[in-house]
Motif scaffolding. Structure first.
Motif, PDB file in Angstrom:
ATOM      1  N   GLU A 159       4.389   0.247   7.917  1.00  0.00           N
ATOM      2  CA  GLU A 159       3.823  -0.864   8.669  1.00  0.00           C
ATOM      3  C   GLU A 159       4.034  -2.175   7.942  1.00  0.00           C
ATOM      4  O   GLU A 159       3.961  -2.239   6.704  1.00  0.00           O
ATOM      5  N   ALA A 216       2.910  -1.418   4.127  1.00  0.00           N
ATOM      6  CA  ALA A 216       2.085  -0.226   3.901  1.00  0.00           C
ATOM      7  C   ALA A 216       2.791   1.016   4.408  1.00  0.00           C
ATOM      8  O   ALA A 216       3.598   0.971   5.343  1.00  0.00           O
ATOM      9  N   ARG A 256       5.209  -1.192  13.396  1.00  0.00           N
ATOM     10  CA  ARG A 256       5.144   0.151  12.807  1.00  0.00           C
ATOM     11  C   ARG A 256       6.415   0.919  13.145  1.00  0.00           C
ATOM     12  O   ARG A 256       6.850   0.949  14.289  1.00  0.00           O
ATOM     13  N   ARG A 272       0.877  -1.174   0.000  1.00  0.00           N
ATOM     14  CA  ARG A 272       0.000   0.000   0.000  1.00  0.00           C
ATOM     15  C   ARG A 272       0.911   1.219   0.000  1.00  0.00           C
ATOM     16  O   ARG A 272       1.427   1.640   1.030  1.00  0.00           O
ATOM     17  N   ALA A 315       1.981   5.285  -0.840  1.00  0.00           N
ATOM     18  CA  ALA A 315       1.344   6.591  -0.675  1.00  0.00           C
ATOM     19  C   ALA A 315       2.093   7.691  -1.412  1.00  0.00           C
ATOM     20  O   ALA A 315       1.735   8.867  -1.292  1.00  0.00           O
ATOM     21  N   ARG A 362       1.602   4.938   5.604  1.00  0.00           N
ATOM     22  CA  ARG A 362       0.456   5.784   5.913  1.00  0.00           C
ATOM     23  C   ARG A 362       0.963   7.123   6.447  1.00  0.00           C
ATOM     24  O   ARG A 362       1.853   7.152   7.295  1.00  0.00           O
ATOM     25  N   ARG A 363       0.349   8.181   5.974  1.00  0.00           N
ATOM     26  CA  ARG A 363       0.760   9.520   6.422  1.00  0.00           C
ATOM     27  C   ARG A 363       0.098   9.838   7.757  1.00  0.00           C
ATOM     28  O   ARG A 363      -1.095   9.625   7.947  1.00  0.00           O
ATOM     29  N   ARG A 364       0.908  10.355   8.705  1.00  0.00           N
ATOM     30  CA  ARG A 364       0.423  10.756  10.022  1.00  0.00           C
ATOM     31  C   ARG A 364       0.912  12.176  10.298  1.00  0.00           C
ATOM     32  O   ARG A 364       1.945  12.383  10.923  1.00  0.00           O
TER      33      ARG A 364
END
Length: 636
Positions: free
Chosen positions: A383, A372, A448, A336, A338, A374-376
């Protein structure tokens, strides 16, 4: 119930010992006031003698005053002896009893003054006597109230005789004055008792605080010693691995090369045996490399070089590597992406993700693995998900310990040595990236890693394509000089290079014989050298001397157990020293002044060695470097 005093050792004292210590503290407070009290007594006595010199018998006055001086001297001597006592707590009862005797003597003297010097026919002298006796008596209240037994002797002996003498006058005015004075006496006695209790309690608290502070200092010292011992143990372990790295890698390098030769020649029933032998050697090499990597991380030898990287490129590299591995186990490998950029050390970060993905694939038997991003807000969470057996919550901390394998992985026969997650935690600590784990037994695990988000660069740096390590490049008619002081490695390496078609000039040391052989060669295509050659000349210096003989900057691969940073630093130092002494020699020994060698860490397997040689000779593109010309993969 054990309290903090018991825990810190104070509760182990007997009640008698504790009482002695507190009594000694009280007496120390009392004896410190002696010099001031003596001064007050002498001035009071002198005032009394002067006032009654013409109305009383001078002999009585002088005898009384001499007694006052002797009592004052006794107080001073006792105070000095107490200060000089090295262990007053052991003789606390003696010092307390001595103080009671002094209080009795002082009370008798001032009580005698109130009785003997009372002038019935002179109200003015009576007022002077009352003022002096009460002034000295009540002025000494804190002195004697510190130890209550002394107060209960001194105050009645000093004041009551004067009250009795006033009552004996049989006059209503004296009766009234006696009642008032007796009331003041009772109040003073009550106040003195409370003052003594307060002082004793203060001394007790001060004593307990001192014990607590002393114990805390002792615990701090013990903790500091334990910390230093732990640091020394870690330092000793690191130094041991650093010292042993060369000796560990040398035989593994030779064994690995011999296994490659055996697999190439083995046929029939020997073929599976040589395959299993090679697998075992690779497993042992991996274990040694992981142990040495832990020692490097603990010693601070690994430093992060941050730069902005494209996560899509990292994911593509990992996908090519792990899709076939996951497919071989019947697992799905999904991503996944991004389209994000992060700031980190690319090599160290890839090592973290490789370890996490390897664990996920190894311990997952059904389902798949997800990588994956993921933007935080201002960070990116990378992850690694799996559908494996999961990890119990009570194991979350232990899984990062060396050689620990969780309960769910103990049935896995192809598991590692329990070092992968330990290395992951250490690398994340070096990078400053938080590492988290969540899991549900029976459902899978998620690791993570949070990395700072970076802006997209104007011109992302292109990464060279990775070569296919499964294809060996032929080295037909290539002339290679091999410098290796270990005869087993030298022999096995020579045979391996010969099997790939190369002509090899092997030598266990750098000497004039080798230089003569090099000079007689029509050409030299490559130098493969160890850094430590067992003599005064190391590998870096040997490389430059060979280049001087050949007359051109021959490519070089440093195959060594020494850390790459140390080898590169020595290479640069040799280059600078030689070009500074003779600038005209620069084109002969270096293609450019910033040139660095390709460094391979022992033990390096045959595939990695072949691909690195092909890269150095220009037969294949650079197989993933760290941006400074060093080989990305250092050992297997």
């Amino acid at each position: 119930m054990a309290g903090p005093l018991t825990r810190l050792g104070l509760g182990n004292e007997s009640p008698e010992q504790r009482h002695q210590r507190i009594t000694a503290g009280v007496m120390a407070t009392v004896y410190r006031q002696v010099p001031q009290s003596v001064l007050g007594s002498i001035f009071g006595g002198m005032a009394l003698v002067a006032a009654f010199w013409h109305t009383q018998d001078p002999n009585q006055l002088m005898i009384w005053f001499i007694g006052m001086l002797l009592e004052s001297l006794l107080r001073l001597r006792s105070a000095r002896a107490f200060r000089l006592d090295p262990e007053p707590a052991k003789r606390a009862a003696l010092w307390a009893s001595r103080w009671v005797y002094i209080a009795v003597a002082a009370g008798l003297l001032w009580g005698a003054a109130g009785t003997v010097f009372f002038a019935p026919n002179s109200p003015l002298l009576q007022l002077v006597l009352l003022a002096v006796v009460l002034g000295v008596t009540f002025g000494s209240l804190t002195l004697y109230a510190g130890y209550r037994r002394a107060l209960f002797f001194f105050l009645p002996l000093a004041v009551l005789p004067l009250i009795v003498r006033m009552v004996a006058m049989h006059d209503a005015a004296y009766y009234s004055a006696s009642i008032v004075l007796f009331a003041v006496f009772l109040f003073t006695l009550f106040f003195g008792r409370n003052f003594g209790e307060t002082m004793s309690e203060a001394v007790k608290k001060n004593y307990e605080n001192e014990v607590l502070v002393e114990q805390l200092m002792t615990e701090k010292r013990l903790a500091e010693e334990a910390r230093r011992a732990a640091e020394n143990a870690i330092r000793s372990k690191t130094q041991f691995f650093a010292a042993a790295s060369h000796d560990l890698r040398q035989p593994l390098q030779a064994i690995g090369i011999y296994c490659s030769l055996l697999r190439k020649r083995a046929q029939g029933p020997l073929e599976p045996l040589t395959k299993n032998l090679s697998t075992a050697v690779e497993s042992l090499s991996k274990l040694v490399e992981e142990l040495l990597e832990i020692s490097r991380l603990d010693s601070g030898a690994v430093q992060a070089t941050r730069q902005i990287i494209d996560l899509n490129e990292v994911f593509s590299t990992l996908r090519k590597e792990f899709v076939p591995i996951a497919a071989a186990k019947g697992l799905r490998f999904r991503e996944r992406r991004a389209g994000l950029f992060v700031e980190t050390d690319p090599m160290l970060m890839q090592r973290v993700l490789r370890n996490l993905l390897s664990n996920a694939v190894r311990y997952t038997t059904d389902g798949g693995v997800l990588l994956a991003a993921r933007r935080r807000v201002d960070r990116v969470s990378i992850e690694v998900w799996d559908t494996g057996p999961g990890i119990r919550r009570e194991e979350f901390d232990r899984i990062f310990e060396e050689f620990y394998r969780g309960e769910s992985s103990k049935t896995e026969t192809t598991g590692g040595y329990g070092l992968g997650l330990s290395i992951v935690r250490r690398i994340c600590s070096v990078l400053g990236h938080p590492l988290f784990v969540t899991s549900r037994p029976g459902s899978g695990t998620v690791f993570r890693v949070e990395i700072p988000l970076a802006a997209r660069p104007a011109r992302p740096r292109a990464r060279p394509a990775l070569t296919d390590a499964s294809t060996l490049s032929p080295l037909t008619d290539r002339s290679i000089v091999v410098l290796e002081d270990n005869m087993e490695i030298l022999t096995s390496l020579t045979r391996l290079l010969n099997s790939w078609g190369a002509r090899v000039l092997p030598s266990p040391r750098f000497d004039s014989v080798l230089l003569q052989r090099v000079a007689n060669e029509s050409r030299v295509d490559l130098i493969v050298a160890d850094h430590n050659l067992g003599g005064p000349i190391n590998g870096a210096e040997a490389v430059f001397r060979i280049r001087e003989v050949v007359g051109r900057p021959v490519p070089v691969i440093m195959l060594t157990a020494v850390q790459a940073a140390e080898v590169v630093a020595e290479f640069k130092r040799q280059l600078q020293a030689r070009t500074s002494a003779d600038p005209s020699i620069a084109p002969v020994i270096s293609r450019h002044r910033g040139e660095e060698p390709l460094v391979l860490q022992k033990p390096a397997n045959a595939v990695l060695l072949n691909s690195t040689i092909a890269q150095a000779l220009g037969l294949a593109p650079a197989a993933g470097t760290d941006g400074e010309g060093r080989a990305a993969a250092s050992a297997v």
